[in-house]
Design an enzyme around this catalytic site. Structure first.
Site, PDB file in Angstrom:
ATOM      1  N   ASP A 447       0.939  -1.152   0.102  1.00 45.35           N
ATOM      2  CA  ASP A 447       0.089   0.036   0.247  1.00 45.35           C
ATOM      3  C   ASP A 447       0.894   1.355  -0.006  1.00 45.35           C
ATOM      4  O   ASP A 447       2.029   1.036   0.406  1.00 45.35           O
ATOM      5  CB  ASP A 447      -0.933  -0.011   1.316  1.00 45.35           C
ATOM      6  CG  ASP A 447      -2.231   0.598   1.016  1.00 45.35           C
ATOM      7  OD1 ASP A 447      -2.324   1.498   0.170  1.00 45.35           O
ATOM      8  OD2 ASP A 447      -3.274   0.214   1.744  1.00 45.35           O
ATOM      9  N   ASP A 510     -10.781   1.781  -2.953  1.00 41.08           N
ATOM     10  CA  ASP A 510     -11.654   1.834  -1.587  1.00 41.08           C
ATOM     11  C   ASP A 510     -13.178   1.773  -1.665  1.00 41.08           C
ATOM     12  O   ASP A 510     -13.872   1.342  -0.672  1.00 41.08           O
ATOM     13  CB  ASP A 510     -11.166   2.639  -0.620  1.00 41.08           C
ATOM     14  CG  ASP A 510      -9.595   2.262  -0.251  1.00 41.08           C
ATOM     15  OD1 ASP A 510      -9.293   1.196  -0.259  1.00 41.08           O
ATOM     16  OD2 ASP A 510      -8.882   3.107   0.556  1.00 41.08           O
TER      17      ASP A 510
HETATM   18  C1  GLA Z   1      -5.649   1.755   2.304  1.00 41.15           C
HETATM   19  C2  GLA Z   1      -6.423   0.646   1.322  1.00 41.15           C
HETATM   20  C3  GLA Z   1      -7.072  -0.273   1.997  1.00 41.15           C
HETATM   21  C4  GLA Z   1      -6.457  -0.581   3.333  1.00 41.15           C
HETATM   22  C5  GLA Z   1      -6.149   0.600   4.261  1.00 41.15           C
HETATM   23  C6  GLA Z   1      -5.514  -0.015   5.450  1.00 41.15           C
HETATM   24  O1  GLA Z   1      -6.920   2.717   2.619  1.00 41.15           O
HETATM   25  O2  GLA Z   1      -6.759   1.086   0.119  1.00 41.15           O
HETATM   26  O3  GLA Z   1      -7.579  -1.160   1.296  1.00 41.15           O
HETATM   27  O4  GLA Z   1      -5.426  -1.526   3.109  1.00 41.15           O
HETATM   28  O5  GLA Z   1      -5.355   1.195   3.564  1.00 41.15           O
HETATM   29  O6  GLA Z   1      -5.027   0.966   6.263  1.00 41.15           O
END
Ligand code: GLA
Length: 689
Positions: A447, A510
């Site tokens: 990420d 997300d």
């Molecule tokens: C980001 C990602 C999510 C999750 C969060 C965790 O927002 O897009 O899918 O992994 O981080 O902190």
């Protein structure tokens, strides 16, 4: 005719040919590279070199004539591919044709500026009916500063083009934009990552539909700051340029040093947008690791940061029971990672040790159980970041990007590590290596939850950061072959052909609302291969849209990407879990048919959303009706990508039927759906021929 062709005569003529296109340019008497053709296949022997149209003394050759790689200087007023600063402060470039090298599939044209710069332009014929272009700049002087360095310029001999790209933000990535080109359009990223706002490509067309019309497309393989410029000229053409963004960029080359630009893939079609998508998907797949992507369960939406060993084991047991093949623990397993009283998180990132409170015996009990359940194990990391309250930051406050004498801002409570520092690269590579060596991990979710900012004095870091990222990911994969790595950057912030070459899976947003995802995936699929388009089924009401969409629609929507489940399985009834298991099983059975992706036309006044996959052995139709209106009007679905003479068996209107590919593609089937959030999948099995 798929090859490089060169005619040495009065003029040098260069042709780069793929199955569906020719790309042609020549050398002028002044030693400039004049672009001649990017379009349908033509033979070099037929090429007529027309005079350059110049009506007045204001129409100067450098301005009027489309060039392959226009540098700064002379009478050039359009966007330029290369701007430098010589040690004497001079800035004009005078690149002269020097010669070429050619093989069957690659042409390299050499340009030279006597003041001390060499530029090699590369053109490679790709097996996917496209070409790849990039440039290599070499300095012959000590301390040549590159101020702007694009990968390629293309010219299209029309002014009335339509440009497709995407716009968006977090939670709304990949919203398709379709606009008439007027003047100059710049699509860029200044975030240090390829970003949520635009994507580094341009799809330009004239009267194109999915299956007809002329389309010119080019996409850059780079995951950092990028710049795509589409510019109408005053002389009837449209110029297209792609490359690393020159915003805040400066690269200094020592004598003899070279810089190689990221490549651009480019293609032309007279068969409309779908053909372009298929060829770009083929290019993407040629970069990616093979094999089907596993059905995964990810714990993020179920637990957020509140992960515990027992809680994850309980989720893993339910995930295995519904048929997941991979169990991924998301954020929260490491360091002292927990939100503070205000919900902010300032701790954890950088401290990649297992939290002893949440996992008293380390990760082993969880991984062992996941493996016993027959699943692979995956884990979330955010290696480029550090939190201010971490041990890592306390030890190495100088490892983050910062401006001298200024305080660095946090975003999401975190800083970006200066990945251009060798010590940071070593730390990140070692941390990942140890994590994968010490634990049976088959999947990493990588990420990056904030953009870069306040990068300090080094103006090359925008580029060097991404180069270091690619090198570390490649090293991890070399040392741990078979590990799949998912790219995520607060959702879909890091999707481009550069990322596709090193990562295996992509988190597109997300926003897991099943209806919003249909449009995100439709736009994503214009350029990027759906094979790696990760989609989860999550709980309702959706945390973002607050919509409660039925489970079937949520599954069907996620099934046309690579299926994942992110529900809190501990709160689901036995009946719901049984339904989940049924959909996962259905998806696994359909997966072999999910090869070429089609965005089908909906002729109905009712808002059907129709998508299809086709393969050698059959096809799958995904049909969605978000809201039934207008007296439940039906639609007619004409399939694509079938073998006309082959026969296909399918179940429709509760009856088993059989029809030829020709019939299904010409007449199609009537589909009548009712209610809100209706969805269906129809499978077509090739039974004859
Ligand atoms: C980001 C990602 C999510 C999750 C969060 C965790 O927002 O897009 O899918 O992994 O981080 O902190």
């Amino acid at each position: 005719m798929t090859a490089v062709e060169v005619l040495d005569g009065d003029h040098h003529l260069f042709g780069v040919h793929t199955t569906s296109m020719s790309y042609v340019f020549t050398v002028t008497a002044e030693g400039l590279l004049r672009h001649l053709h990017w379009g349908a296949p033509i033979a070099l022997a037929d090429v007529i070199i027309e005079p350059i149209w110049a009506l007045s003394t204001n129409d100067l050759i450098h301005d009027v004539m489309p060039q392959e790689y226009p540098p700064h200087g002379r009478f050039r007023y359009n966007e330029q591919c290369l701007m430098v600063r010589f040690p004497d402060g001079g800035r004009e470039l005078d690149l002269q044709y020097q010669g070429y090298d050619a093989t069957d599939t690659e042409l390299t044209v050499h340009l030279h500026d006597p003041k001390g710069v060499d530029v090699d332009l590369h053109y490679e014929v790709l097996a996917v009916d496209a070409i790849k272009r990039w440039a290599v700049i070499t300095s012959d002087v000590p301390g040549l500063v590159l101020e702007s360095v694009a990968s390629a310029q293309f010219a299209i001999p029309f002014q009335d083009l339509t440009l497709r790209n995407v716009e968006g933000r977090w939670g709304a990535e990949f919203q398709q934009t379709v606009q008439q080109v007027r003047g100059k359009i710049v699509l860029e990223s200044r975030h240090g990552i390829s970003n949520h706002h635009h994507s580094p490509y341009a799809v330009l067309s004239r009267e194109a539909t999915e299956t007809s019309g002329r389309v010119w497309a080019a996409a850059l393989a780079f995951s950092g700051n990028t710049k795509t410029v589409v510019e109408q000229t005053q002389y009837g053409q449209t110029l297209l340029q792609l490359g690393v963004n020159d915003f805040d960029l400066e690269l200094t080359l020592l004598e003899g040093e070279t810089f190689t630009t990221p490549p651009v893939v480019a293609l032309y079609s007279e068969q409309g947008l779908e053909d372009v998508s298929h060829r770009l998907h083929a290019f993407g797949r040629s970069l990616m690791s093979g094999g089907d992507r596993p059905v995964l369960y990810n714990s993020w939406e179920a637990t957020n940061f509140d992960v515990t060993c027992d809680g994850q084991i309980a989720l893993a047991e339910s995930a295995a029971a519904i048929g997941a093949e991979l169990f991924v623990v998301d954020d929260g397993w490491f360091g002292r990672r927990s939100p503070d009283a205000t919900g902010g998180i300032t701790d954890g990132l950088g401290d990649w040790w297992v939290d002893p409170v949440k996992f008293p015996d380390g990760l082993a009990p969880l991984i062992t159980r996941v493996r016993e359940l027959g699943m692979d194990f995956g884990i979330w990391v955010e290696p480029e970041m550090v939190n201010p309250d971490s041990d890592l930051f306390a030890e190495h406050p100088d490892w983050i990007y910062s401006e001298p004498g200024r305080t660095t801002d946090t975003a999401r409570g975190q800083y970006v590590l200066n990945l251009t520092l060798p010590a940071v690269q070593e730390f990140v590579a070692k941390m990942l290596d140890e994590l994968l060596t010490d634990n049976d991990i088959a999947y990493l979710k990588w990420d990056a939850n904030r953009p870069m900012s306040q990068v300090g004095p080094g103006r090359d870091v925008w580029l060097r950061h991404i180069e270091a990222l690619y090198a570390i990911v490649a090293q991890v994969k070399r040392r741990h072959p078979g590990v799949l790595i998912e790219a995520c950057a607060s959702g879909g912030g890091r999707i481009d052909f550069g990322a596709l070459a090193v990562f295996d899976d992509f988190w597109t947003s997300d926003n897991t609302d099943a209806l919003d995802r249909l449009e995100i995936h439709r736009a994503y699929s214009l350029v990027y291969p759906p094979k790696a388009m990760r989609a989860w089924v999550t709980d309702v009401p959706n945390f973002l849209s607050q919509r409660s969409i039925p489970l079937q629609f949520r599954f069907h929507s996620a099934m046309f990407g690579s299926l994942g489940v992110g529900c809190d399985l501990s709160t689901m009834s036995d009946d719901e879990l049984a339904q989940c298991a049924k959909y996962v099983e259905e998806y696994k059975a359909l997966r072999p048919l999910m090869d070429q992706f089609h965005r089908l036309e909906n002729p109905s006044r009712n808002d059907y959303r129709l998508f299809q996959y086709s393969s050698q052995s059959g096809a799958v139709l995904f049909a969605f009706l978000p809201q039934s209106r207008l007296g439940h009007t039906s639609t007619t679905v004409r399939l694509r990508g079938l073998e006309p003479s082959a026969r296909y068996r399918f179940t429709h209107d509760w009856q088993q039927r059989e029809a030829s590919g020709q019939y299904l593609m010409s007449r199609g089937i009537r589909l009548w759906m009712q209610g809100d959030y209706a969805s269906t999948i129809i499978r077509f099995d090739r039974v004859g021929n």
